[in-house]
Design a protein around this motif. Structure first.
Motif, mmCIF file in Angstrom:
data_model
loop_
_atom_site.group_PDB
_atom_site.id
_atom_site.type_symbol
_atom_site.label_atom_id
_atom_site.label_comp_id
_atom_site.label_asym_id
_atom_site.label_seq_id
_atom_site.Cartn_x
_atom_site.Cartn_y
_atom_site.Cartn_z
ATOM 1 N N VAL A 13 -1.974 6.964 1.642
ATOM 2 C CA VAL A 13 -2.523 5.920 2.513
ATOM 3 C C VAL A 13 -1.490 5.609 3.579
ATOM 4 O O VAL A 13 -0.328 5.325 3.269
ATOM 5 N N ALA A 14 -1.902 5.689 4.826
ATOM 6 C CA ALA A 14 -0.996 5.465 5.961
ATOM 7 C C ALA A 14 -1.529 4.351 6.840
ATOM 8 O O ALA A 14 -2.711 4.337 7.193
ATOM 9 N N LEU A 15 -0.669 3.409 7.186
ATOM 10 C CA LEU A 15 -1.010 2.311 8.080
ATOM 11 C C LEU A 15 -0.341 2.545 9.428
ATOM 12 O O LEU A 15 0.874 2.710 9.501
ATOM 13 N N LEU A 65 -8.709 -2.140 10.370
ATOM 14 C CA LEU A 65 -8.331 -3.499 10.007
ATOM 15 C C LEU A 65 -7.589 -4.132 11.184
ATOM 16 O O LEU A 65 -6.688 -3.521 11.744
ATOM 17 N N ALA A 66 -7.972 -5.344 11.537
ATOM 18 C CA ALA A 66 -7.331 -6.029 12.660
ATOM 19 C C ALA A 66 -6.115 -6.815 12.199
ATOM 20 O O ALA A 66 -6.115 -7.399 11.119
ATOM 21 N N CYS A 67 -5.069 -6.801 13.031
ATOM 22 C CA CYS A 67 -3.880 -7.614 12.760
ATOM 23 C C CYS A 67 -3.057 -7.735 14.031
ATOM 24 O O CYS A 67 -2.739 -6.736 14.679
ATOM 25 N N SER A 80 -2.463 -8.212 2.028
ATOM 26 C CA SER A 80 -3.275 -8.660 0.895
ATOM 27 C C SER A 80 -4.534 -7.800 0.796
ATOM 28 O O SER A 80 -4.939 -7.380 -0.300
ATOM 29 N N GLU A 81 -5.129 -7.510 1.946
ATOM 30 C CA GLU A 81 -6.336 -6.678 1.955
ATOM 31 C C GLU A 81 -6.015 -5.235 1.586
ATOM 32 O O GLU A 81 -6.784 -4.582 0.870
ATOM 33 N N ILE A 82 -4.873 -4.726 2.066
ATOM 34 C CA ILE A 82 -4.477 -3.362 1.719
ATOM 35 C C ILE A 82 -4.262 -3.236 0.214
ATOM 36 O O ILE A 82 -4.709 -2.272 -0.425
ATOM 37 N N ARG A 83 -3.595 -4.221 -0.356
ATOM 38 C CA ARG A 83 -3.362 -4.207 -1.800
ATOM 39 C C ARG A 83 -4.686 -4.233 -2.563
ATOM 40 O O ARG A 83 -4.876 -3.506 -3.541
ATOM 41 N N SER A 128 7.495 -4.172 7.854
ATOM 42 C CA SER A 128 8.305 -3.297 7.005
ATOM 43 C C SER A 128 8.586 -3.928 5.652
ATOM 44 O O SER A 128 8.581 -3.240 4.623
ATOM 45 N N VAL A 129 8.838 -5.228 5.644
ATOM 46 C CA VAL A 129 9.077 -5.930 4.372
ATOM 47 C C VAL A 129 7.858 -5.822 3.465
ATOM 48 O O VAL A 129 7.965 -5.478 2.276
ATOM 49 N N GLU A 130 6.688 -6.128 4.013
ATOM 50 C CA GLU A 130 5.477 -6.094 3.190
ATOM 51 C C GLU A 130 5.145 -4.675 2.753
ATOM 52 O O GLU A 130 4.739 -4.449 1.604
ATOM 53 N N ALA A 131 5.290 -3.716 3.654
ATOM 54 C CA ALA A 131 5.046 -2.325 3.285
ATOM 55 C C ALA A 131 6.045 -1.870 2.226
ATOM 56 O O ALA A 131 5.682 -1.189 1.254
ATOM 57 N N GLY A 132 7.305 -2.256 2.411
ATOM 58 C CA GLY A 132 8.337 -1.866 1.466
ATOM 59 C C GLY A 132 8.089 -2.382 0.058
ATOM 60 O O GLY A 132 8.376 -1.699 -0.925
ATOM 61 N N LYS A 133 7.524 -3.572 -0.052
ATOM 62 C CA LYS A 133 7.215 -4.118 -1.378
ATOM 63 C C LYS A 133 6.170 -3.264 -2.090
ATOM 64 O O LYS A 133 6.271 -3.011 -3.298
ATOM 65 N N LEU A 134 5.156 -2.826 -1.340
ATOM 66 C CA LEU A 134 4.144 -1.949 -1.930
ATOM 67 C C LEU A 134 4.739 -0.592 -2.286
ATOM 68 O O LEU A 134 4.454 -0.035 -3.353
ATOM 69 N N MET A 135 5.564 -0.053 -1.414
ATOM 70 C CA MET A 135 6.172 1.255 -1.660
ATOM 71 C C MET A 135 7.124 1.216 -2.841
ATOM 72 O O MET A 135 7.215 2.175 -3.619
#
Length: 255
Positions: A13-15, A65-67, A80-83, A128-135
């Motif tokens: 999955v790539a954002l 997804l909009a942001c 939150s939606e990605i998770r 990056s922080v939020e992505a890093g937590k998931l990674m």
């Protein structure tokens, strides 16, 4: 490992932020062609959906997804939606950026300064922080920050933008060092002058354009698709021992 496997993103999955047009759209298309489910992200959902639909029409997988990455609440909602939808994130491409003022540094408007910092530094950081937590949960991931050659050699009348892109290059090294233990790599792409709406003030002005091209050994402006291949390298197993790097894709400008 075969040639295709080296760049294979099947199941990932790539954002991609700022993916409704230009470099971001080109990146989204290529990552999808290599098998990733691409989350096409930008401020306006309509533009994201158009790119996502084009990817699906080509046989790829994409979600819009909009942001607005300048708004921290929207970043929180996005992840939150990605998770909830995917439960994972393998690749983040921080591409969305802003440059609202083209002027001498002494004429900088405080509001323009703040907007540039909020999107180009704070936005990249917390994405990056939020992505890093998931990674970190999966023990693997790749963060790619689209910086700029201006982060190394400031562009004329682009002082604040250039400063933020220099910060992005350093930010990349911070995440590379502190997240390596979690299996997360972080690298930066430094595009040169590229034919996008973002760079239209430069590309559409013949006098400025010719002045810039005199400093580019390849003597031409890049197409957005020419940035996508470098991102694929940084996203894939081809760059498994590459982290903290700043990759110039600039026609030789910084040579």
């Amino acid at each position: 490992m075969s040639k295709t496997e080296l760049f294979d993103l099947d199941g990932q999955v790539a954002l991609v932020s700022g993916a409704s047009r230009g470099i971001g759209a080109a990146i989204a298309h290529l990552l999808a062609q290599q098998g990733a489910h691409v989350i096409v992200c930008s401020r306006k959902l309509g533009g994201c959906e158009a790119v996502a639909q084009a990817i699906r029409d080509e046989g790829g997988q994409a979600t819009a997804l909009a942001c607005h990455i300048g708004e921290l609440e929207q970043i929180t909602q996005l992840f939150s939606e990605i998770r909830q939808r995917f439960g994972r994130l393998d690749v983040l491409v921080n591409n969305a950026a802003t440059n609202p003022q083209f002027c001498n540094v002494l004429d900088t408007d405080p509001a323009a300064f703040q907007k540039t910092v909020d999107v180009n530094i704070r936005g990249y950081f917390f994405m990056s922080v939020e992505a890093g937590k998931l990674m970190r949960e999966r023990g693997a991931g790749s963060i790619i920050n689209v910086a700029s050659i201006n982060g190394v050699s400031p562009g004329a009348f682009q002082g604040v933008y250039s400063m933020t892109k220099a910060a992005v290059i350093n930010m990349t090294k911070v995440f590379a060092k502190e997240c390596a233990a979690f299996g997360i790599r972080c690298n930066a792409l430094l595009p040169g002058l590229t034919d996008t709406r973002f760079a239209s003030a430069l590309v559409s002005n013949p006098a400025i354009l010719q002045g810039v091209l005199q400093q580019v050994p390849l003597k031409r402006v890049a197409a957005p698709a020419e940035m996508a291949g470098a991102v694929l390298y940084l996203a894939s197993a081809a760059s498994s021992y590459t982290t903290g790097a700043a990759l110039n894709v600039d026609g030789g400008f910084l040579s």
